[in-house]
Each structure stands twice: as structure tokens, then as C-alpha cells.
Design a protein around this motif. Structure first.
Motif: not given
Length: 772
Positions: A292-297, A385-393
């Protein structure tokens, strides 16, 4: 390639050039019709530029390659009249059908140009249409006679709404209108739009520019205009009673996750679970996919504040940085209570796929050596759950290295793994939520490991970085590398390569430092500005430019800390970290590119790039990865990559000698004419100039050192042609460059443009994307 083969190619190309124009166009021109050969616009007023009027031309002649040759027309004319034959359909598909002159289109153009000029304040303007027929071809010209302009003599305001009148009086300094200016309808419309945006950012949700009108009263026998701006009262329908414009305040802000409504309302959300964060209500089913705090921010619509269209755009912009969202949509419901107007905001959020897996196979071309590479990538777009994008290649590559002598193997292999974690906010301790909202930055932490196995040596590169990125107004992009740690480890060098380094100690004593273990601890900043922003239509139809500036420094903090502990290095001539030398340097470079649009199919692009890097303190030379090089697909295209310079240094022709063709200073100058050919093919003709130089003499011939009184004499120059396959999602580029001026030679060989040798002077390049 044999000279006889090249001769055959040149002969075939020459025959095509000579024969295509001979293909009869007349067979496609109807009886009594004309081929539109040329269109000109001429003006008797310098303030009315002909180029401004091109947008009103309703019929243009057939396109020309490089603004010289109508090859698409000639290709079309090579077809026969029988459209049922496949060969005729093929030629017609590749070419352009003849543009048959239309009198109606010409008269419409005449009227549109006349209207445009009158809107600029020349109310008595006249445009003459002139036709010049010669055989089956027609030349058309539009002559603009502007006359004297009309000037605004006085400006008055008729605004019955007292509150809006007070707002506009407070903002009067920003008006685009002033007495004595030309009566330009376009400026009047810009002023309407400016006032509309101003009021929409002060609560006037229902206001639009149609409420603003101008009344112009011209004085008899003069060119002066009395102008009155009128602001109409609010009225939806003509039969409604006029009333003052309402100011709206935001009442409730509701976010709806993974659901959409044609008409959002409080009743429609009764079956949803809800949670509140700050002043924002979140409605969902099953479970929340975002904290919820991600959206309000990321929300800029504040309950109790006046409605602002800017807040709506800021909310859209903030939500677009959340990679877990596929799209967002903002709607408002109006609520009238006790003569006060409110808005309930409903923002629907649609979720993107959490995870994805992708595979890539690519071809490589390093200095003419061909190879292949493959990679696999895994992405998670909502790790915490904060739209953090993790990528490994994971990546692997193989290349067959040619021209090496004295080595048992001629294979180059590379293995790599890289991982990154991207946060859609400015991650730093003790920062407030309000600051993070204003800065609109993303943060990234990344680690990389790369293992290179060459015939000459093995090299391991490990790095870790912490960086920030943010955008301003869609055109300016910033990147700040707060910390970038690189470790270069050389576990193996072949005896042959060691012998080469020993020999090069007499020529370039600092070369050996590029192949030793090294720490690089750097920070840097990059600024990029593109006048066209992300609007590809603007780029295609309007002149644009871009600027890129980068500066970085390495080793200063480590050097200061080392000097604090020990006045002099314990071992050798350099301070060390964990018994390994660390680099100390400063590096800055700037690139400028300007795109001049000639017409919808032709453009001219100029590019200039300058870079300077200075090693000092703990370093005698730059790390090899930080040195500049010239030649290749994005530089002076008459040379292979890493085969030019420094200065007039010629080298010994050895494949390993590419390590010597580097420098501390780089200059690139490029001019490229781009033209649309047919289908998805574009062509280019280019001239490149540039080179690299060293700041200090490093054992190489003194001609490699930069000197103000001779550097311009050491500029290498090349010319050539290119083909681009524009596949929409990517551009495949093939460029062939010929040397024109070669600073490595003297005498007649210095100017291969006079006596070209294809084998010696030609270089072929394959790349993805435009060079600049």
C-alpha cells in the motif's frame, strides 16, 4: 576480392544508373495529363519562410534518392503495363508510381498557403499559382505576396468571472500578447492554450480553450487592430443558464487493482476488499500485488487540494516507472455539495507479468573476426511487492581469432554472468518520501563477472555498481554512478604474449600496465538531452539535436586514504589496495548530433565528439578498458575498429598491435546524408574524420602525442555508402568506408582518395542501430 570482380560490379552499377532513367515514364501519364516535376514556394517577405509553407503542399513530386535521383520512379517505370505479370507487380512494389499533376490539389495548396500567411497577420496576402508545362512534365510555383502586416494597437479584456479575472491579472507577466506585435492568429491560439493550462492547474477541471475567444476590430484605412479577449461563462448547452466556472477540489482518491470499470463508483467497489494508506484507499480482490505505501508514495492527487492537471500527469508519470504495471487509467466523478464542487478520483491499475525468461542468439564481428554468442535472461518485476525488478543474465560467446602467429589456439571464448536489482525510487538512507517524489529517480544495484579466454591471455573482470537514473520533462536524462568497483585479474599470459610485451617496452613502456591486475573504484555522471524527446514523429518531421556529456573520476578517495596512512607507497611506485594497484584518473567526453530534415525522405546529420582522459597520481596510464580508440562502425569508417592512431602512428601490422592503437584524447567528426530508398531500405552517404592521441609520450613515435600545431594535419578522413534495414523494432546497418586521407603515410600514399586501392583502403562494417 579480385579487381576484375570489382570492375564487373562497377560496370553493372553504372549500367543500372544509366539505363533506369531511360525507362519510359510517359506510358503511365494519361492523355492530357502531366508528371509533376517540381514544386517551388517563393516569398517576398523574409519573415515568411518557404520551408514553413511546405506542410500545406497537397501534392509533391516523386521522391529523390539523396535529393538528386528519382530512382523509385525509374524502378516503377521499368514495369510493363500488364499488372497481372508478377515481374511488373514486383517493380511497382519497389518503386513509386508517377505523381500526376492535379489542378484541384494545386488550387487547394494555393488556398491553404494564403490562409496560413493571413493567419500570420498579413490579412491582405495573395498567393499566385504559376504553371509551367514542358512536354509531359509540369513545374508549379507558389509566389507569396504578403503585403503589410496588421499590428495590435490595443488589448482589452472582457472577463465577467471575478475570480478568474484576478488569477489572470496575477499572471499577466506571462502573457504572449502585447501591444505593437503582429496580429498572429497562431499566437492567439497559443495564448488560449496557455491560459487553459494555467486555470486547469488551479482547480478549473471543466475549463477548456473554447471558453476563450478574441474579437478583432480593424481601424479604417489602417493596419492597426484593437483586440478584445472574451472569457465566456460556464454553459454546457445553449439553453442552460450561464454561471461562473467552478473550482474543484479532490475529495476521495481510490486505487483499484486488477479491475476495470466503464463507470467507476463507490457502489461498484462494495464487493472489493479495501485497505487505506495515508489519504489513499486501495480496493482489490484476493490479495494486493503491491505494498500500500508504494501506491500512496506514487500518488500526486492529494485529498483536499485543488484539482491540478499537472498532478494528474505527475501521477501517470510516477506510475509508469513501476514495471509491474501494464497500464494505469485515471477517471474522475464530479460531486456537488452545498455549492462546493469536488472530484472523486478512481485510478485503475492493471498488472504486468511478474516473471519472464528470454533467450538471445547473436553474431559478433570484432575487427573482422566473426563469432557467435548466446544468452539467457530471467526477470522478476515485483521481487518485494514494490515493483523492484530483478534480472540475471548468463552469456557465452565464441570467436575465431585470425592473424595470430605463434599460438597453439586461435579461439576466443567468453563466459559471463550479470545481475541487477532496480528500485523505482531514490534509495538512500534518511530521505523523506516527499524528496523521493520530487526527484523521480530509479536506483540500481548490479554485479557482473566476465571471464575471457584468448590465445594471448586470460582475463577476469568483476564489478559491482550502485547508480541512479532520472528524467526531466521527457527530454533530459541523468545518470549518477555513486559507486562503481571494478577488479581486473590476469591469471595467465602466454609466453608469446609476454615476449611481445617485452619488445613493446621499448616502444610503449606503459602498455604492460594495461595487462596487470588492477582495481578501479570510480564515480561518474552522464547527462543526455534530446530535443525531440521520445516523440519519433517529431524526430522524423522536424529538425532536432542531441547532446551527451559524461564525466568520471577514479581513485581519488583511495589515494587520499592511502596518503593519510603512508606518505609513500610501501611497494613499487603506486599505492595498493589488497596488494593490487588501483587506478587514478579523470575522464570527460561530450557528443553533439544535429539532424537537419530536408524533406520527409531525406535528412542530413552532423555529429561531433570529443573525449579527454588524464591519468595522474597513482596511475601512469589509463586502464586499457578506459582508453579511447578510433575506427569501426561508429567512428571513422574507412578503418577497422582499433586500427587508427594514435596520431600518425602506423604500427607493425601485427594483430596484437591493436592494443597500441589507443589514446587519451579522441576526436570524431561525421557528416551523413540519409535517404529513404524503398520498402524497408534506407541509404546513406557519409564523410568521417577523426583520430586518437596521447597526452604524453609513451614510447610510441612522438607523432602519437597531441600537439595543437599539428593535430589537424593528423586527422584521418574517409567516405562511403551504407544500407540500413529498418525493421521497426531494430535497424540493421551495413557500411562500406574508403580511406580518403591516411595520416599513417606520407607522400602520395597519404591521399588514397587520389589513387584508391580497394584491398588496402576499404573497410566493411555491420552494426545494429544508427552510428549517432
Amino acid at each position: 576480392m579480385k579487381k576484375t570482380t570489382l570492375l564487373h560490379i562497377y560496370i553493372c552499377f553504372t549500367l543500372i544508373v544509366l539505363l533506369l532513367p531511360g525507362c519510359s515514364v510517359n506510358k503511365f501519364i494519361p492523355e492530357g495529363g502531366y508528371l509533376l516535376d517540381d514544386v517551388k514556394i517563393e516569398s517576398d517577405n523574409k519573415e515568411i519562410k518557404s520551408s514553413q509553407m511546405n506542410q500545406y503542399v497537397r501534392q509533391s513530386p516523386n521522391a529523390k534518392w539523396f535529393s538528386l535521383f528519382r530512382f523509385p520512379l525509374y524502378i516503377y517505370s521499368a514495369s510493363g503495363m500488364d499488372s497481372t505479370k508478377w515481374i511488373n507487380r514486383f517493380w511497382r512494389k519497389l518503386g513509386d508510381a508517377p505523381v500526376i499533376y492535379s489542378k484541384d490539389a494545386a488550387q487547394e495548396t494555393q488556398q491553404e498557403i494564403e490562409k496560413a500567411v493571413r493567419n500570420m497577420g498579413y490579412m491582405g496576402a495573395v498567393v499566385d499559382l504559376k504553371e509551367e508545362a514542358k512536354g509531359k512534365r509540369m513545374k508549379v510555383s507558389y509566389d507569396i505576396h504578403s503585403g503589410s502586416p496588421y499590428i495590435i494597437n490595443n488589448i482589452a479584456y472582457d472577463i465577467a468571472d471575478s475570480k478568474i479575472r484576478s488569477y489572470l491579472e496575477a499572471d499577466s507577466a506571462q502573457t504572449l500578447l502585447h501591444e505593437g506585435m503582429r496580429f498572429d492568429v497562431n499566437v492567439l491560439d497559443e495564448e488560449r492554450q496557455r491560459i487553459t493550462q494555467y486555470l486547469q492547474n488551479r482547480g478549473y477541471y471543466r475549463f477548456n480553450k473554447d471558453f476563450i475567444t478574441f474579437q478583432a476590430d480593424t481601424m479604417l484605412n489602417t493596419h492597426k487592430v484593437d483586440l478584445t479577449m472574451e472569457l465566456a461563462s460556464f454553459q454546457i448547452r445553449k439553453e442552460d443558464m450561464p454561471e461562473e466556472h467552478r473550482q474543484y477540489r479532490i475529495r476521495n482518491v481510490n486505487y483499484i487493482l486488477d479491475a476495470d470499470f466503464a463507470v467507476p463508483s463507490a457502489q461498484a467497489l462494495q464487493s472489493f476488499d479495501s485497505v487505506r494508506s495515508g489519504d489513499v484507499s486501495l480496493f482489490y480482490k484476493d490479495k494486493l500485488f503491491l505494498r500500500p505505501k508504494v501506491i500512496s508514495d506514487y500518488n500526486f492527487l492529494i485529498s483536499g487540494n485543488l484539482y491540478r492537471s499537472r498532478s494528474v500527469q505527475n501521477t501517470y508519470s510516477a506510475l509508469s516507472r513501476l514495471s509491474i504495471l501494464k497500464y494505469s487509467n485515471i477517471r474522475f466523478n464530479e460531486v456537488i455539495e452545498n455549492d462546493s464542487a469536488y472530484l472523486d478520483a478512481y485510478i485503475t491499475l492493471s498488472r504486468n507479468k511478474n516473471k519472464s525468461l528470454s533467450f538471445e542468439i547473436e553474431g559478433t564481428n570484432s575487427a573482422g573476426d566473426l563469432g557467435a554468442a548466446a544468452s539467457a535472461s530471467y526477470t522478476h518485476r515485483n521481487l518485494f511487492k514494490g515493483s523492484e525488478t530483478f534480472t540475471i543474465k548468463l552469456r557465452g560467446a565464441y570467436e575465431a581469432v585470425s592473424g595470430l602467429e605463434g599460438y597453439t589456439s586461435s579461439n576466443y571464448m567468453e563466459y559471463g554472468v550479470e545481475s541487477s536489482l532496480n528500485f523505482p525510487e531514490f534509495m538512500f538512507p534518511f530521505l523523506s518520501s516527499d524528496f523521493k517524489k520530487r526527484i523521480k529517480a530509479t536506483s540500481e544495484v548490479s554485479i557482473k563477472y566476465n571471464w575471457q579466454i584468448r590465445p594471448e591471455f586470460e582475463r577476469t573482470l568483476a564489478s559491482a555498481a550502485w547508480s541512479y537514473r532520472w528524467t526531466r520533462r521527457g527530454k533530459a536524462n541523468h545518470r549518477f554512478d555513486l559507486l562503481d568497483i571494478n577488479y581486473i585479474y590476469m591469471p595467465y599470459t602466454s609466453p608469446t604474449f609476454d615476449d611481445y610485451l617485452d619488445r613493446m617496452d621499448e616502444v610503449n613502456p606503459l602498455l604492460r600496465h594495461s595487462y596487470e591486475d588492477l582495481f578501479i573504484v570510480r564515480l561518474g555522471y552522464t547527462y543526455t538531452y534530446n530535443s525531440a524527446g521520445g516523440n519519433t514523429m517529431t524526430t522524423a518531421n522536424r529538425n532536432s539535436y542531441s547532446v551527451r556529456f559524461n564525466i568520471e573520476e577514479a581513485g581519488n578517495l583511495l589515494y587520499a586514504f592511502s596518503r593519510l596512512i603512508n606518505k609513500k607507497p610501501r611497494y613499487g611506485e603506486a599505492y595498493q589496495l589488497a596488494n593490487i594497484d588501483f587506478a587514478q584518473y579523470v575522464k570527460a567526453d561530450i557528443d553533439y548530433a544535429k539532424n537537419f530534415v530536408i524533406d520527409e525522405r531525406n535528412s542530413l546529420v552532423f555529429h561531433a565528439g570529443l573525449g579527454v582522459a588524464v591519468p595522474y597520481g597513482n596511475s601512469k596510464s589509463l586502464p586499457f578498458e578506459k582508453l579511447y580508440f578510433s575506427g569501426g562502425a561508429n567512428s571513422v569508417r574507412g578503418w577497422r575498429v582499433r586500427s587508427l592512431g594514435p596520431g600518425s602512428y602506423r604500427g607493425d601490422g601485427n594483430t596484437i598491435d591493436y592494443v597500441n592503437h589507443t589514446g587519451d584524447i579522441k576526436l570524431d567528426l561525421n557528416l551523413e546524408y540519409r535517404t529513404f530508398l524503398f520498402w524497408k531500405l534506407n541509404g546513406a552517404a557519409f564523410i568521417d574524420a577523426g583520430n586518437v592521441w596521447n597526452i604524453r609520450n609513451q614510447g610510441i613515435q612522438s607523432e602519437g602525442v597531441f600537439k595543437f600545431n599539428r593535430f589537424y594535419k593528423q586527422l584521418a578522413v574517409s567516405y562511403g555508402l551504407g544500407i540500413r534495414f529498418d525493421l521497426d523494432f531494430l535497424i540493421l546497418r551495413f557500411d562500406g568506408g574508403m580511406k580518403a586521407v591516411n595520416p599513417m603515410y606520407t607522400g602520395r600514399d597519404r591521399y588514397p582518395i587520389i589513387s584508391p586501392d580497394f584491398k588496402r583502403d576499404f573497410a566493411f562494417h555491420f552494426a545494429v542501430g544508427y552510428p549517432f
